[in-house]
Design a protein around this motif. Structure first.
Motif, PDB file in Angstrom:
ATOM      1  N   GLU A  73     -26.875  22.884 -19.785  1.00  0.00           N
ATOM      2  CA  GLU A  73     -26.833  22.808 -18.323  1.00  0.00           C
ATOM      3  C   GLU A  73     -25.446  22.474 -17.783  1.00  0.00           C
ATOM      4  O   GLU A  73     -25.285  22.335 -16.570  1.00  0.00           O
ATOM      5  N   VAL A  74     -24.470  22.355 -18.660  1.00  0.00           N
ATOM      6  CA  VAL A  74     -23.109  22.028 -18.220  1.00  0.00           C
ATOM      7  C   VAL A  74     -22.599  23.158 -17.326  1.00  0.00           C
ATOM      8  O   VAL A  74     -22.696  24.332 -17.662  1.00  0.00           O
ATOM      9  N   GLY A  75     -22.083  22.787 -16.179  1.00  0.00           N
ATOM     10  CA  GLY A  75     -21.554  23.762 -15.240  1.00  0.00           C
ATOM     11  C   GLY A  75     -22.606  24.269 -14.267  1.00  0.00           C
ATOM     12  O   GLY A  75     -22.276  24.887 -13.268  1.00  0.00           O
ATOM     13  N   VAL A  76     -23.869  24.018 -14.563  1.00  0.00           N
ATOM     14  CA  VAL A  76     -24.948  24.452 -13.678  1.00  0.00           C
ATOM     15  C   VAL A  76     -25.526  23.246 -12.942  1.00  0.00           C
ATOM     16  O   VAL A  76     -25.560  23.214 -11.722  1.00  0.00           O
ATOM     17  N   ARG A  77     -25.974  22.263 -13.715  1.00  0.00           N
ATOM     18  CA  ARG A  77     -26.598  21.073 -13.107  1.00  0.00           C
ATOM     19  C   ARG A  77     -25.809  19.804 -13.369  1.00  0.00           C
ATOM     20  O   ARG A  77     -25.895  18.858 -12.588  1.00  0.00           O
ATOM     21  N   ILE A  78     -25.081  19.746 -14.483  1.00  0.00           N
ATOM     22  CA  ILE A  78     -24.338  18.530 -14.828  1.00  0.00           C
ATOM     23  C   ILE A  78     -22.922  18.901 -15.266  1.00  0.00           C
ATOM     24  O   ILE A  78     -22.627  20.060 -15.542  1.00  0.00           O
ATOM     25  N   THR A  79     -22.071  17.884 -15.364  1.00  0.00           N
ATOM     26  CA  THR A  79     -20.698  18.114 -15.818  1.00  0.00           C
ATOM     27  C   THR A  79     -20.610  17.891 -17.327  1.00  0.00           C
ATOM     28  O   THR A  79     -21.504  17.302 -17.940  1.00  0.00           O
ATOM     29  N   GLN A  80     -19.524  18.340 -17.903  1.00  0.00           N
ATOM     30  CA  GLN A  80     -19.300  18.133 -19.335  1.00  0.00           C
ATOM     31  C   GLN A  80     -19.217  16.649 -19.660  1.00  0.00           C
ATOM     32  O   GLN A  80     -19.690  16.206 -20.696  1.00  0.00           O
ATOM     33  N   ARG A  81     -18.652  15.895 -18.746  1.00  0.00           N
ATOM     34  CA  ARG A  81     -18.525  14.453 -18.967  1.00  0.00           C
ATOM     35  C   ARG A  81     -19.897  13.788 -19.118  1.00  0.00           C
ATOM     36  O   ARG A  81     -20.088  12.912 -19.964  1.00  0.00           O
ATOM     37  N   THR A  82     -20.852  14.206 -18.308  1.00  0.00           N
ATOM     38  CA  THR A  82     -22.205  13.655 -18.399  1.00  0.00           C
ATOM     39  C   THR A  82     -22.837  14.047 -19.732  1.00  0.00           C
ATOM     40  O   THR A  82     -23.469  13.216 -20.395  1.00  0.00           O
ATOM     41  N   ALA A  83     -22.682  15.285 -20.143  1.00  0.00           N
ATOM     42  CA  ALA A  83     -23.235  15.742 -21.418  1.00  0.00           C
ATOM     43  C   ALA A  83     -22.609  14.970 -22.576  1.00  0.00           C
ATOM     44  O   ALA A  83     -23.300  14.626 -23.544  1.00  0.00           O
ATOM     45  N   ASP A  84     -21.338  14.676 -22.475  1.00  0.00           N
ATOM     46  CA  ASP A  84     -20.658  13.906 -23.519  1.00  0.00           C
ATOM     47  C   ASP A  84     -21.232  12.496 -23.644  1.00  0.00           C
ATOM     48  O   ASP A  84     -21.283  11.932 -24.734  1.00  0.00           O
ATOM     49  N   LYS A  85     -21.686  11.941 -22.535  1.00  0.00           N
ATOM     50  CA  LYS A  85     -22.275  10.600 -22.573  1.00  0.00           C
ATOM     51  C   LYS A  85     -23.562  10.593 -23.391  1.00  0.00           C
ATOM     52  O   LYS A  85     -23.839   9.640 -24.109  1.00  0.00           O
ATOM     53  N   TYR A  86     -24.362  11.645 -23.280  1.00  0.00           N
ATOM     54  CA  TYR A  86     -25.573  11.738 -24.090  1.00  0.00           C
ATOM     55  C   TYR A  86     -25.220  11.845 -25.569  1.00  0.00           C
ATOM     56  O   TYR A  86     -25.858  11.230 -26.415  1.00  0.00           O
ATOM     57  N   GLU A  87     -24.195  12.618 -25.889  1.00  0.00           N
ATOM     58  CA  GLU A  87     -23.762  12.765 -27.285  1.00  0.00           C
ATOM     59  C   GLU A  87     -23.247  11.433 -27.827  1.00  0.00           C
ATOM     60  O   GLU A  87     -23.518  11.071 -28.967  1.00  0.00           O
ATOM     61  N   ARG A  88     -22.506  10.695 -27.011  1.00  0.00           N
ATOM     62  CA  ARG A  88     -21.971   9.404 -27.428  1.00  0.00           C
ATOM     63  C   ARG A  88     -23.107   8.411 -27.692  1.00  0.00           C
ATOM     64  O   ARG A  88     -23.097   7.698 -28.690  1.00  0.00           O
TER      65      ARG A  88
END
Length: 41
Positions: free
Chosen positions: A20-35
């Motif tokens: 959903e990066v670029g559609v609903r959330i930013t890459q930074r938010t997705a990185d937080k889930y990975e972290r």
């Protein structure tokens, strides 16, 4: 047992969010889930 289920569920969730990066959330938010996933492992 519950820990493994949590990690498996969070892994699936993080993969869905990555899509959903670029559609609903930013890459930074997705990185937080990975972290969070790395910290739990």
């Amino acid at each position: 047992m519950h820990t493994m289920m949590l990690i498996a569920g969070l892994t699936d969730y993080a993969k869905r969010r990555q899509g959903e990066v670029g559609v609903r959330i930013t890459q930074r938010t997705a990185d937080k889930y990975e972290r969070l996933l790395r910290y739990l492992k």
